[in-house]
Enzyme design. Sequence first.
Site, short mmCIF file in Angstrom:
data_model
loop_
_atom_site.label_atom_id
_atom_site.label_comp_id
_atom_site.label_asym_id
_atom_site.label_seq_id
_atom_site.Cartn_x
_atom_site.Cartn_y
_atom_site.Cartn_z
N CYS A 19 7.92 6.50 -35.72
CA CYS A 19 7.66 8.03 -36.29
C CYS A 19 7.08 7.87 -37.84
CB CYS A 19 8.82 8.95 -36.15
SG CYS A 19 8.92 10.36 -36.75
N CYS A 40 8.99 10.20 -40.33
CA CYS A 40 10.23 9.74 -40.53
C CYS A 40 10.19 8.41 -41.69
CB CYS A 40 10.94 9.00 -39.15
SG CYS A 40 11.21 10.20 -37.99
#
Length: 170
Positions: free
Chosen positions: A66, A69
């Site tokens: 991600c 993230c």
Amino acid sequence: MLCLGFGIYYYLLSPNAALKKLIADKNSPSSQTLFESKLPNENGVNQDLSQFKGKIIVLNFWATWCPPCREEIPELAELYAEYKNKNVVVLGIAVDTLLAVREFKKAMPISYPVLVSEDEGSILNTQLGNNQEVLPYTVIINANGKVLASHFGRINKAQIISNLRPLLAK
């Protein structure tokens, strides 16, 4: 007068008041399951999450694949370094595989505690209010275990600090 009587009955004396409270409680995020859980760290050693009871928790659900993230990690690490001596813990739960997290941490060391759980992480994520099932997802839990704030998507250090200030002022 009839409307007033109905309103009093419905909102105050309703026989379904207990059911309504149960539904409301079910729909509000709860940290109870979090503190009852055991998840492995990146070394595969199970950690009892009850060890974080009594602390202010910045709980970040993330994954190695991600991009937002990964962008958050340096700011979360800074936050952890600045606030770890103020009863605040930054805790990452990777909704990922143990192998992926181990490899990721070789390239990007993470200073705060990281736990790994593909399945249980998804369940905890949802129980803590992530009804959109997005990553990253961050939850602020006070020292009493109450979920005070949550954030869908990338969060920055300033946003987290604005949530922490009132908790630290007490």
